[in-house]
Design an enzyme around this catalytic site. Structure first.
Site, PDB file in Angstrom:
ATOM      1  N   ASP A 182      56.199  75.379  65.553  1.00 41.32           N
ATOM      2  CA  ASP A 182      57.552  75.844  65.861  1.00 41.32           C
ATOM      3  C   ASP A 182      57.588  76.218  67.346  1.00 41.32           C
ATOM      4  O   ASP A 182      56.562  76.252  68.032  1.00 41.32           O
ATOM      5  CB  ASP A 182      57.962  77.014  64.952  1.00 41.32           C
ATOM      6  CG  ASP A 182      59.486  77.145  64.874  1.00 41.32           C
ATOM      7  OD1 ASP A 182      60.179  76.578  65.745  1.00 41.32           O
ATOM      8  OD2 ASP A 182      59.994  77.814  63.958  1.00 41.32           O
TER       9      ASP A 182
HETATM   10  C1  BGC Z   1      63.264  77.364  65.082  1.00 37.78           C
HETATM   11  C2  BGC Z   1      63.066  75.996  64.479  1.00 37.78           C
HETATM   12  C3  BGC Z   1      63.660  74.930  65.358  1.00 37.78           C
HETATM   13  C4  BGC Z   1      63.031  75.031  66.719  1.00 37.78           C
HETATM   14  C5  BGC Z   1      63.513  73.959  67.682  1.00 37.78           C
HETATM   15  C6  BGC Z   1      62.829  77.396  66.535  1.00 37.78           C
HETATM   16  O1  BGC Z   1      63.202  78.565  67.155  1.00 37.78           O
HETATM   17  O2  BGC Z   1      62.561  78.315  64.343  1.00 37.78           O
HETATM   18  O3  BGC Z   1      63.644  75.979  63.192  1.00 37.78           O
HETATM   19  O4  BGC Z   1      63.462  73.679  64.788  1.00 37.78           O
HETATM   20  O5  BGC Z   1      63.327  76.298  67.267  1.00 37.78           O
HETATM   21  O6  BGC Z   1      64.797  74.170  68.089  1.00 37.78           O
END
Ligand code: BGC
Length: 781
Positions: free
Chosen positions: A306
């Protein structure tokens, strides 16, 4: 049992793996009636990719290999890594494998041209984005989509999203979020399919099928990324990013199944989560990433961290510096580093010094190359810059978004007064006051499309139906603020109307990431507005817009009709108007237990039996439903939710006949043999008559639950094992039949093996998780 001290004989491990795979196949098989397509897509598992993967790998330098494991956000410059200005040079040197948040096809092609023409090996960039519930044609939020209980709607909606995103040059979405959510304080409940692993598994697989189609290299397919692996939704106190403590048993029983179902459906990728799981952050967790995902499930796709989750291993306190964070994440099995830049900075030294082996590096790179090859990116790296406008907002896509919205609404209340239920509204000319801060632009949750598209607001949709002069609009208050004057003018507006449609709830940014709430009531001064409008004595229909259930007991007591509309997307206005006027009969059902008060959270129907069930003490507290009778209680609040999991009303009424089972005796050893042999035959068939006793045609989501008692470990008071939507004309009866395969009766035992055991069995076919009369049977040894 602590997950990191797992000790099992190899026989048990093999058995567990086999049973586990069988479970997922079974979960998928049991929902085939609603599938659009079947079987895993031709994707990352395709063995014909091997030769090309190996031939590319052989030609790569260590630096180029590491480059494939590096991802930056090139769109919105926030967070680490995004401040860089030298992406062009890095791509030319083969130092970037993926970019995300670039949505301009021209810009995508510009970056891709550098990769294809200037980088030594011409390896294309993989472009990703959070396409969560539509790219431009915006569907209801995932919680709403799941409330349809219809995997085929989710599959179709995801396909539309894939079509639009791929036409824009985006071939990878960070979706679906399949985290089990038991706590409405957690804002990301909005992004998932709710609290149940069986339903969540069906939805997870449907998203993957929709995004990836039958071939990943079809031009309109995109790679799915199932997230957030794992346990992220169990954040303590519902605070996003917070610690999670989940025993291996609970992990396997509740939190892992939707991920496993997505893997079985062929997801190309998976995202490791932010949360610390039993003391080890999910992004540095070899037990979940290597043992379960790779060894037990045989996943060959790509694992991406993530956002900066590799960097966050430092604040987590398990890495003193960036090099340690990179090493821990990499060795745990995270292939690609999203934005932290720590793989770029340190992986060469980590491999060079022998802290990670060249073979481990190759394995991670293979996972990236497999996805790129499976997508056909090497052969078709560029997007047709003129294609996007033609693909976006197709009338069929908007129509599907409207159907999805209509089927996502959950009728929570429609009480009968002297004149009968308030809904649907009479077709006679009516003066409608639409009052409340929501209902105009009610559907832009975080991660949602930025495009406007052909939207019709709720007041405009109502005006189209009853005439401009018959609809008045008063905001009354803002979502978070308001004045006495605003409330007074809304009250005056209500007094002039025949009926009030109250649009209350949360703004879209009050759910989603980093949007946890400690209070689940109406924000700002909306409760005051609600009470003032109800006190006018006018008939009121309350439409709740939200990314989670809201605790509004006063409304449920005093307002005759309440509809949960979630955040309904681009066609929410017409969908609501059609529903209010009865052109659509609501059929959505809750996928999360709806709390009475925030103190009940976490709240979920499939709670384990307890030693002092409240039912022994007090059966008089209304409503004495089956679930609440089995769990210990509060002194100042009922156990029962406001509305149970699976609940949803209709403009007609359905009655259920007795649950009839095909046998009263099952044998655990026969069930286990069936599981091991992956037998396809049903171990038990279950049926019930469902009658439409009202005067309108309606669709009913019929649910099947079981309960096991006498097992070696404590089991839930009920577990969903089947669901099916049936359309029943007024006055008619349909026999609804389910087949339960052997796996349906297996449990995760104390040794974390998946097997059937002797037990007393109850089976319900029921309208929700709290009602129904059970058939009883026994599982003998
Ligand atoms: C979120 C994810 C997301 C990623 C990319 C993160 O902050 O937890 O769900 O896919 O950002 O935008």
């Amino acid at each position: 049992m602590i997950v990191y001290t797992l000790r099992r004989s190899s026989v048990c491990i093999v058995l567990s793996i086999v049973l586990n795979i069988v479970l997922s196949v079974a979960l998928l098989a049991q929902t085939t009636s609603t599938r659009v397509s079947s079987g895993p897509a031709r994707g990352v598992d395709d063995p014909t990719l091997n030769t090309r993967v190996e031939s590319i790998l052989r030609r790569m330098t260590v630096e180029e290999k590491i480059g494939q494991l590096v991802q930056y956000s090139a769109g919105q410059p926030t967070g680490p890594g995004t401040g860089r200005t030298d992406y062009d040079d890095m791509i030319a040197r083969g130092q970037i494998g993926s970019l995300f948040n670039v949505v301009d096809p021209h810009e995508i092609n510009r970056y891709q041209k550098i990769a294809m023409e200037k980088s030594r090996l011409h390896i294309p960039i993989l472009f990703g984005l959070d396409v969560i519930h539509g790219f431009k044609t915006e569907f209801p939020i995932p919680l709403g989509l799941a409330s349809t209980w219809d995997p085929s709607i989710i599959e179709k909606a995801s396909h539309v999203a894939a079509m639009e995103a791929s036409a824009d040059g985006i071939r990878w979405t960070f979706s679906p979020m399949v985290d089990i959510a038991r706590d409405a304080r957690w804002g990301r409940m909005a992004e998932g399919a709710g609290e149940d692993p069986f339903l969540g598994s069906a939805m997870a697989a449907a998203y993957v099928r929709g995004y990836q189609g039958t071939r990943l290299d079809a031009p309109d397919s995109i790679a799915a990324c199932v997230k957030h692996y794992v346990g992220y939704g169990a954040a303590e106190a519902g605070r996003d990013y917070n610690t999670t403590e989940i025993s291996e048993h609970t992990l396997r029983q509740f939190y892992l199944p939707p991920f496993h179902a997505a893997v079985e459906a062929g997801t190309a990728s998976l995202m490791s989560a932010f949360n610390s799981l039993n003391g080890v952050p999910s992004t540095a967790n070899p037990f979940t990433l290597r043992q379960i995902l790779r060894r037990e499930w045989g996943f060959h796709g790509l694992v991406v961290s993530d956002w900066n989750a590799v960097g966050e291993l430092i604040p987590h306190g398990i890495a003193a510096d960036g090099a340690t964070a990179a090493r821990k994440a990499f060795l745990a099995g995270v292939d690609m580093d999203m934005v932290s830049s720590l793989y770029h900075d340190h992986l060469q030294q980590i491999v060079g010094s022998g802290q990670a082996t060249p073979a481990e590096l190759d394995e991670a790179v293979r996972h990236v190359l497999r996805v790129k090859l499976a997508l056909g990116l090497f052969d078709h790296p560029f997007v047709d810059e003129d294609a996007a406008p033609k693909a976006l907002y197709h009338p069929d896509s908007i129509a599907l978004a409207q159907t999805a919205a209509e089927r996502s609404f959950v009728l929570l209340k429609n009480s009968s007064g002297p004149g009968g239920p308030l809904l649907p509204l009479a077709t006679a000319p009516l003066n409608i006051a639409v009052i409340g801060p929501l209902g105009d632009d009610s559907s832009y949750p975080e991660g949602a499309p930025q495009g406007a598209g052909p939207r019709v607001s709720l007041p405009a949709a109502l005006a189209q139906r009853v005439g401009e002069g018959h609809v008045s609009r008063f905001k009354g208050v803002g979502i978070l603020d308001g004045t006495d004057e605003g409330i007074a003018s809304a009250v005056a507006g209500a007094q002039k109307a025949d009926i009030v449609v109250l649009t209350l709830g949360e703004s879209p940014d009050m759910s989603g990431e980093a949007a946890s709430r400690a209070h689940l009531g109406l924000p700002g001064r909306q409760q005051e507005l609600l009470e003032a409008i109800v006190h006018t004595g006018k008939p009121v229909v309350l439409i709740l817009f939200s990314g989670r259930p809201l605790t509004v007991p006063w409304a449920f007591e005093h307002v005759p009709a309440v509809l949960a509309a979630w955040l309904p997307g681009i066609a929410g206005g017409p969908a609501l108007s059609r529903t209010l006027f009865g052109e659509v009969n609501p059929s959505g059902k809750l996928v999360v237990s709806w709390p009475r008060s925030v103190g009940q959270e976490p709240l979920y129907y499939n709670a384990l039996n307890t030693g002092r069930p409240a039912g022994d003490v007090d059966l008089t507290r209304p409503p004495t439903d089956i679930v609440s009778r089995y769990v210990s209680r509060y002194i100042d609040e009922q156990n029962a939710p406001q509305f149970p999991f699976g609940y949803g009303g209709s403009y007609t009424t359905f009655t259920y006949g007795a649950t009839i089972i095909s046998t009263q005796h099952l044998s655990a050893s026969a069930l286990n043999k069936g599981i091991a042999a992956q037998a396809n035959e049903a171990a038990m068939t279950v049926e019930a008559d469902v009658t439409n006793t009202g005067s309108r045609a309606g669709e009913e989501v019929v649910q099947l639950y079981i309960q096991l008692r006498g097992t070696s470990v404590t089991e839930p008071v009920r577990m969903l094992k089947g669901f099916r939507t049936v359309a029943i004309p007024p006055g008619e009866t349909k026999k609804v039949k389910f087949e339960l395969k052997p796996e349906a009766f297996a449990i995760w035992n104390g040794r974390n093996e998946f097997a059937a055991e002797p037990a007393k069995l109850k089976v319900w076919i029921s309208p929700d998780s709290a009602r129904g009369s059970a058939a009883e049977a026994e599982i003998i040894p």
